[in-house]
Design a protein around this motif. Structure first.
Motif, mmCIF file in Angstrom:
data_model
loop_
_atom_site.group_PDB
_atom_site.id
_atom_site.type_symbol
_atom_site.label_atom_id
_atom_site.label_comp_id
_atom_site.label_asym_id
_atom_site.label_seq_id
_atom_site.Cartn_x
_atom_site.Cartn_y
_atom_site.Cartn_z
ATOM 1 N N UNK A 117 -1.900 9.311 10.771
ATOM 2 C CA UNK A 117 -1.847 8.184 9.823
ATOM 3 C C UNK A 117 -1.027 8.614 8.604
ATOM 4 N N UNK A 118 0.300 8.676 8.712
ATOM 5 C CA UNK A 118 1.102 9.039 7.537
ATOM 6 C C UNK A 118 1.022 7.968 6.460
ATOM 7 N N UNK A 119 1.185 8.406 5.229
ATOM 8 C CA UNK A 119 1.152 7.482 4.093
ATOM 9 C C UNK A 119 0.548 8.140 2.876
ATOM 10 N N UNK A 120 -0.716 8.545 2.974
ATOM 11 C CA UNK A 120 -1.338 9.302 1.881
ATOM 12 C C UNK A 120 -0.623 10.642 1.732
ATOM 13 N N UNK A 141 -1.574 6.093 -2.828
ATOM 14 C CA UNK A 141 -0.181 6.432 -2.547
ATOM 15 C C UNK A 141 0.610 6.587 -3.844
ATOM 16 N N UNK A 142 -0.103 6.636 -4.969
ATOM 17 C CA UNK A 142 0.452 7.075 -6.246
ATOM 18 C C UNK A 142 1.665 6.258 -6.692
ATOM 19 N N UNK A 143 1.555 4.940 -6.485
ATOM 20 C CA UNK A 143 2.603 4.029 -6.930
ATOM 21 C C UNK A 143 3.801 3.936 -6.012
ATOM 22 N N UNK A 146 6.533 2.140 -0.635
ATOM 23 C CA UNK A 146 6.891 2.401 0.761
ATOM 24 C C UNK A 146 5.788 3.188 1.452
ATOM 25 N N UNK A 147 5.213 4.158 0.761
ATOM 26 C CA UNK A 147 4.116 4.943 1.341
ATOM 27 C C UNK A 147 2.889 4.070 1.554
ATOM 28 N N UNK A 185 -0.019 -0.187 7.199
ATOM 29 C CA UNK A 185 0.442 -0.588 8.537
ATOM 30 C C UNK A 185 -0.182 0.294 9.611
ATOM 31 N N UNK A 186 -0.208 1.593 9.364
ATOM 32 C CA UNK A 186 -0.791 2.516 10.340
ATOM 33 C C UNK A 186 -2.293 2.319 10.474
#
Length: 226
Positions: free
Chosen positions: A138-141, A173-175, A178-179, A185-186
């Motif tokens: 789960x990419x993003x964080x 995601x710290x502002x 895109x992240x 989404x994931x």
């Protein structure tokens, strides 16, 4: 079959909580007054093998839970410093596989001095004796954040989410818009679209939840952007 006393509510310095399934026991403890990280010790009830999810801090607390029975693996859900401060101390006492998401493995090794020996991605499995955890990337964080799914053959699924999913929203995601889009989404595609409402969620901080409790709020989270 589960124990009837488990609530998922633990406090730093307080007692651990244990959930007993037919083939697996799950022990949850909170460490570090400032960050209040959750650590989870999973034990196969058939073989005694144990796996620790996030050696976050206070190694003496974690080593007492492990209780000399050893570890087959320590899994780090992502590269952020608060989730691996006890990794070196725990693995020094209990050598075993050091597992992390492929995209975070190098950073975890650099930050801790502990070599990640097993880099995992979507669909990989980590064995706990006769049971196993499925890795969900789960990419993003962070780029290499992972969740870990235990599908109880005699009950509902159990999902360990690190900092990717909490009661009330996805991880920070710290502002970075895109992240955030990547993360939500994931989470929606790989978790909510796949798993049932009764799936129990064990996050990296705070109390537990279920997918059913959180599902109605997905659109609300998208609209607020965090």
């Amino acid at each position: 079959m589960t124990s009837q006393t488990y609530t998922g509510e633990v406090a730093v310095g307080g007692a651990a909580q244990v959930r007993t399934l037919e083939h697996l026991s799950i022990t949850k403890v909170a460490v570090d007054q400032k960050m209040s990280n959750n650590c989870y010790l999973l034990a196969c009830r058939d073989t005694g093998d144990q796996v620790l999810i996030d050696a976050a801090d206070v190694p003496e607390t974690l080593l007492a839970l492990i209780d000399g029975r050893g570890l087959s693996a320590v899994i780090t859900t992502h590269q952020h410093w608060d989730h691996h401060r006890a990794l070196a101390a725990v693995t020094a006492e209990h050598p075993g596989a050091v597992v992390a998401g492929q995209e975070d493995a190098e950073a975890i090794t650099e930050q801790t001095g502990v070599q990640v020996t097993v880099s995992v991605s979507d669909g990989d499995r980590v064995q706990i004796g006769d049971s196993s955890l499925e890795v969900i990337s789960i990419p993003g964080h962070t780029p290499g954040s992972i969740c870990l799914l235990y599908e109880d053959p005699n009950g509902h699924p159990h999902l360990f989410t690190g900092d990717s999913l909490f009661p009330g929203g996805v991880g920070a995601t710290f502002g970075d818009s895109a992240a955030f889009a990547q993360l939500i989404d994931n989470v929606e595609a790989k978790i909510f679209a796949r798993l049932p409402d009764e799936t129990w969620v064990y996050p990296g901080h705070g109390t537990d939840t279920t997918l059913g409790a959180e599902r109605p709020h997905l659109q609300e989270w998208r609209e607020r952007g965090w």
